[in-house]
Motif scaffolding. Structure first.
Motif, PDB file in Angstrom:
ATOM      1  N   GLU A  87       0.837  -1.206   0.000  1.00 49.58           N
ATOM      2  CA  GLU A  87       0.000   0.000   0.000  1.00 49.58           C
ATOM      3  C   GLU A  87       0.873   1.258   0.000  1.00 49.58           C
ATOM      4  O   GLU A  87       0.564   2.236  -0.654  1.00 49.58           O
ATOM      5  CB  GLU A  87      -0.918  -0.031   1.227  1.00 49.58           C
ATOM      6  N   GLY A  88       2.027   1.199   0.714  1.00 47.84           N
ATOM      7  CA  GLY A  88       2.875   2.382   0.827  1.00 47.84           C
ATOM      8  C   GLY A  88       4.080   2.392  -0.098  1.00 47.84           C
ATOM      9  O   GLY A  88       4.931   3.265   0.004  1.00 47.84           O
ATOM     10  N   ARG A  89       4.175   1.441  -1.024  1.00 42.70           N
ATOM     11  CA  ARG A  89       5.412   1.358  -1.846  1.00 42.70           C
ATOM     12  C   ARG A  89       5.556   2.597  -2.734  1.00 42.70           C
ATOM     13  O   ARG A  89       6.633   3.161  -2.856  1.00 42.70           O
ATOM     14  CB  ARG A  89       5.380   0.077  -2.708  1.00 42.70           C
ATOM     15  N   VAL A  90       4.448   3.013  -3.359  1.00 38.69           N
ATOM     16  CA  VAL A  90       4.523   4.242  -4.155  1.00 38.69           C
ATOM     17  C   VAL A  90       4.081   5.400  -3.263  1.00 38.69           C
ATOM     18  O   VAL A  90       2.918   5.514  -2.898  1.00 38.69           O
ATOM     19  CB  VAL A  90       3.633   4.136  -5.414  1.00 38.69           C
ATOM     20  N   ILE A  91       5.036   6.227  -2.891  1.00 37.23           N
ATOM     21  CA  ILE A  91       4.767   7.272  -1.903  1.00 37.23           C
ATOM     22  C   ILE A  91       3.989   8.412  -2.546  1.00 37.23           C
ATOM     23  O   ILE A  91       3.038   8.944  -1.996  1.00 37.23           O
ATOM     24  CB  ILE A  91       6.098   7.776  -1.300  1.00 37.23           C
ATOM     25  N   ARG A  92       4.406   8.815  -3.736  1.00 34.59           N
ATOM     26  CA  ARG A  92       3.629   9.823  -4.471  1.00 34.59           C
ATOM     27  C   ARG A  92       3.980   9.734  -5.935  1.00 34.59           C
ATOM     28  O   ARG A  92       4.956   9.079  -6.329  1.00 34.59           O
ATOM     29  CB  ARG A  92       3.864  11.227  -3.919  1.00 34.59           C
ATOM     30  N   SER A  93       3.163  10.393  -6.742  1.00 42.39           N
ATOM     31  CA  SER A  93       3.412  10.340  -8.183  1.00 42.39           C
ATOM     32  C   SER A  93       3.202  11.728  -8.768  1.00 42.39           C
ATOM     33  O   SER A  93       2.538  12.586  -8.168  1.00 42.39           O
ATOM     34  CB  SER A  93       2.491   9.319  -8.850  1.00 42.39           C
ATOM     35  N   ALA A  94       3.778  11.919  -9.944  1.00 39.60           N
ATOM     36  CA  ALA A  94       3.678  13.224 -10.589  1.00 39.60           C
ATOM     37  C   ALA A  94       3.831  13.016 -12.092  1.00 39.60           C
ATOM     38  O   ALA A  94       4.358  11.996 -12.531  1.00 39.60           O
ATOM     39  CB  ALA A  94       4.786  14.148 -10.083  1.00 39.60           C
ATOM     40  N   LEU A  95       3.351  13.954 -12.862  1.00 36.70           N
ATOM     41  CA  LEU A  95       3.511  13.865 -14.316  1.00 36.70           C
ATOM     42  C   LEU A  95       3.299  15.223 -14.959  1.00 36.70           C
ATOM     43  O   LEU A  95       2.959  16.201 -14.289  1.00 36.70           O
ATOM     44  CB  LEU A  95       2.543  12.842 -14.900  1.00 36.70           C
ATOM     45  N   LEU A  96       3.520  15.238 -16.242  1.00 35.46           N
ATOM     46  CA  LEU A  96       3.473  16.492 -16.985  1.00 35.46           C
ATOM     47  C   LEU A  96       2.410  16.388 -18.069  1.00 35.46           C
ATOM     48  O   LEU A  96       2.401  15.428 -18.840  1.00 35.46           O
ATOM     49  CB  LEU A  96       4.855  16.722 -17.624  1.00 35.46           C
ATOM     50  N   ARG A  97       1.536  17.355 -18.111  1.00 39.79           N
ATOM     51  CA  ARG A  97       0.494  17.425 -19.144  1.00 39.79           C
ATOM     52  C   ARG A  97       0.501  18.817 -19.764  1.00 39.79           C
ATOM     53  O   ARG A  97       1.171  19.739 -19.276  1.00 39.79           O
ATOM     54  CB  ARG A  97      -0.894  17.186 -18.532  1.00 39.79           C
ATOM     55  N   THR A  98      -0.291  18.990 -20.794  1.00 41.86           N
ATOM     56  CA  THR A  98      -0.547  20.329 -21.330  1.00 41.86           C
ATOM     57  C   THR A  98      -2.061  20.476 -21.491  1.00 41.86           C
ATOM     58  O   THR A  98      -2.793  19.495 -21.418  1.00 41.86           O
ATOM     59  CB  THR A  98       0.123  20.538 -22.704  1.00 41.86           C
ATOM     60  N   ALA A  99      -2.503  21.713 -21.702  1.00 41.22           N
ATOM     61  CA  ALA A  99      -3.935  21.971 -21.891  1.00 41.22           C
ATOM     62  C   ALA A  99      -4.084  23.149 -22.830  1.00 41.22           C
ATOM     63  O   ALA A  99      -3.136  23.921 -23.028  1.00 41.22           O
ATOM     64  CB  ALA A  99      -4.604  22.269 -20.554  1.00 41.22           C
ATOM     65  N   ARG A 100      -5.262  23.273 -23.433  1.00 45.72           N
ATOM     66  CA  ARG A 100      -5.501  24.426 -24.304  1.00 45.72           C
ATOM     67  C   ARG A 100      -6.950  24.864 -24.197  1.00 45.72           C
ATOM     68  O   ARG A 100      -7.863  24.032 -24.246  1.00 45.72           O
ATOM     69  CB  ARG A 100      -5.167  24.090 -25.757  1.00 45.72           C
ATOM     70  N   LYS A 101      -7.128  26.186 -24.084  1.00 44.61           N
ATOM     71  CA  LYS A 101      -8.489  26.744 -24.131  1.00 44.61           C
ATOM     72  C   LYS A 101      -8.921  26.754 -25.592  1.00 44.61           C
ATOM     73  O   LYS A 101      -8.213  27.289 -26.444  1.00 44.61           O
ATOM     74  CB  LYS A 101      -8.444  28.168 -23.562  1.00 44.61           C
ATOM     75  N   LEU A 102     -10.070  26.160 -25.873  1.00 47.09           N
ATOM     76  CA  LEU A 102     -10.526  26.058 -27.260  1.00 47.09           C
ATOM     77  C   LEU A 102     -11.707  26.972 -27.546  1.00 47.09           C
ATOM     78  O   LEU A 102     -11.852  27.464 -28.668  1.00 47.09           O
ATOM     79  CB  LEU A 102     -10.930  24.610 -27.580  1.00 47.09           C
ATOM     80  N   MET A 103     -12.584  27.163 -26.572  1.00 50.03           N
ATOM     81  CA  MET A 103     -13.791  27.942 -26.831  1.00 50.03           C
ATOM     82  C   MET A 103     -14.381  28.428 -25.506  1.00 50.03           C
ATOM     83  O   MET A 103     -14.356  27.686 -24.524  1.00 50.03           O
ATOM     84  CB  MET A 103     -14.815  27.055 -27.562  1.00 50.03           C
ATOM     85  N   VAL A 104     -14.861  29.652 -25.502  1.00 48.11           N
ATOM     86  CA  VAL A 104     -15.606  30.164 -24.346  1.00 48.11           C
ATOM     87  C   VAL A 104     -16.893  30.738 -24.887  1.00 48.11           C
ATOM     88  O   VAL A 104     -16.865  31.552 -25.818  1.00 48.11           O
ATOM     89  CB  VAL A 104     -14.813  31.268 -23.604  1.00 48.11           C
ATOM     90  N   GLY A 105     -18.012  30.320 -24.344  1.00 47.64           N
ATOM     91  CA  GLY A 105     -19.284  30.840 -24.863  1.00 47.64           C
ATOM     92  C   GLY A 105     -20.470  30.228 -24.154  1.00 47.64           C
ATOM     93  O   GLY A 105     -20.476  30.120 -22.923  1.00 47.64           O
ATOM     94  N   GLU A 106     -21.451  29.828 -24.940  1.00 44.17           N
ATOM     95  CA  GLU A 106     -22.664  29.234 -24.383  1.00 44.17           C
ATOM     96  C   GLU A 106     -22.994  27.988 -25.174  1.00 44.17           C
ATOM     97  O   GLU A 106     -22.796  27.944 -26.390  1.00 44.17           O
ATOM     98  CB  GLU A 106     -23.833  30.217 -24.520  1.00 44.17           C
ATOM     99  N   VAL A 107     -23.487  26.981 -24.455  1.00 43.85           N
ATOM    100  CA  VAL A 107     -23.974  25.801 -25.163  1.00 43.85           C
ATOM    101  C   VAL A 107     -25.508  25.840 -25.082  1.00 43.85           C
ATOM    102  O   VAL A 107     -26.068  26.257 -24.060  1.00 43.85           O
ATOM    103  CB  VAL A 107     -23.373  24.491 -24.570  1.00 43.85           C
ATOM    104  N   PHE A 108     -26.161  25.468 -26.161  1.00 48.42           N
ATOM    105  CA  PHE A 108     -27.626  25.551 -26.205  1.00 48.42           C
ATOM    106  C   PHE A 108     -28.226  24.178 -26.013  1.00 48.42           C
ATOM    107  O   PHE A 108     -27.832  23.211 -26.691  1.00 48.42           O
ATOM    108  CB  PHE A 108     -28.077  26.153 -27.542  1.00 48.42           C
TER     109      PHE A 108
END
Ligand code: NQM
Length: 354
Positions: A332-353
């Motif tokens: 249960e304690g063998r992996v003390i913590r984990s981390a990784l690298l991602r990216t993100a992108r804003k594609l649209m801001v508005g309203e959905v109908f």
């Protein structure tokens, strides 16, 4: 009459979702889910009458709000919407969409940005766990452009390192929900594990596969997909998930010796389509199986020394690097913590109908 709901669209890692502020959605979950099905165009494999992309990786929802918790800035509820069924489920996390939660929270004014990098402490409502995303914010503004490349996404973008806390057993109650590193289901040795995502790890060879097939080849193999689903339905109750027929967990990851210089090769059913890459918590869970003695993955992974290790998990479109701090012994304690690298992108801001 159609109703307009404020909505943003973000790519997070190798997935894409509609983002909503919690207060912009109905509080009643039945009304909320009806609205979300309509917004994405489900149930319909093509999602032609909605915003969904006709694949589970592009049929996702993030609901974000300011957190009342002292140890978090924002709460993030993830909802998986089945493209072809009228199912909205909160039974899993999504670490890819998580990558866009920090930028969204800052842009929507849920928390202030610092000049440089803003650590956003995110409470994952689905499993009661926490993550910290480090969002690049030079001059107090979210920066999306950068030179970080993640496999499965064309081009480059600003890197968002994410640290995970308290993930072991967050859905299944324990890292190894049966208490055993290996079980046998349908005559096949499997490791049932949850380090952020409930995953059934199985040797591809035990299912008659090389583990290097394309997602399309695996999806086209009716005998295989039926067997995978049989194993999944049997594993559900063993993993404390109950009847999983209408749930998107557990996932099934087929593992095989690496071919690209990584630690292991993977193909992941999520659970009815095959991932074009691998999920974030999915990768962490598979990597964790690789460092625990007695799992079906133990013999295939390279030996790991205690300390900080980077494990390159091969997937159909490249690598996913999981960074883990590993203790000398323990389960249960063998992996003390984990981390990784991602990216993100804003594609649209508005309203959905809807
Ligand atoms: O495992 C797909 C994705 C995911 C989930 C899935 C994910 C994770 O790639 O944390 O990111 O396994 O359903 O978006």
């Amino acid at each position: 009459m159609q109703t307009a709901i404020p909505c943003s669209v973000y790519r997070g890692g190798t997935s894409k979702a509609l983002f909503f502020l919690k207060d912009d959605l109905p509080w009643d979950t039945v009304a909320r889910d009806t609205l979300l099905l309509r917004a994405l165009g489900s149930p319909d494999p093509r999602q032609i009458d909605g915003m969904g992309g006709a694949h589970p990786l592009t049929s996702k929802i993030a609901v974000v709000s300011r957190s009342a918790r002292p140890d978090a800035d924002v709460d993030y509820l993830f909802l998986q919407v089945f493209p072809d069924k009228a199912i909205v489920t909160d039974q899993q996390n999504c670490g890819n969409i998580l990558a866009a939660v920090g930028p969204y929270a800052i842009e929507r004014g849920l928390m202030p940005a610092q000049d440089g990098v803003t650590p956003v402490r995110i409470f994952l409502v689905n499993t009661g766990s926490r993550a910290v995303a480090h969002v690049p914010t030079p001059g107090g503004k979210v920066r999306y452009e950068g030179d970080t490349r993640i496999d499965g996404v064309p081009g480059t973008a600003a890197g968002i390192p994410i640290d995970f806390l308290e993930m072991a057993g967050s859905s299944c109650g324990a890292l190894l929900p049966t208490g055993r590193p290996t079980d046998v289901i349908d005559g096949v040795p499997v490791t049932l594990i949850d380090n952020g995502m409930p995953v059934i790890v199985v040797n591809a060879a035990d299912l008659g596969k090389s583990g290097h097939e394309t997602p399309a080849q695996l999806e086209a193999d009716g005998e295989l997909t039926a067997r995978v689903e049989r194993i999944r339905l049997a594993a559900g109750p063993l993993m404390n998930l109950g009847d999983v027929a209408a749930k998107s967990v557990p996932k099934i990851t087929l593992i095989a010796p690496p071919r690209l210089g990584g630690a292991i090769a993977t193909r992941t059913f999520i659970p009815h389509r095959v991932h074009e890459a691998i999920g974030v918590f999915g990768a962490v869970s598979v990597a964790t199986a690789g460092v625990l003695p007695g799992t079906v993955a133990a013999g295939l992974f390279p030996p790991v020394d205690p300390g900080i290790v980077d494990l390159d998990i091969e997937h159909p479109t490249g690598f996913f690097t999981v960074r883990m701090e590993v203790a000398a012994t323990g389960t249960e304690g063998r992996v003390i913590r984990s981390a990784l690298l991602r990216t993100a992108r804003k594609l649209m801001v508005g309203e959905v109908f809807v």
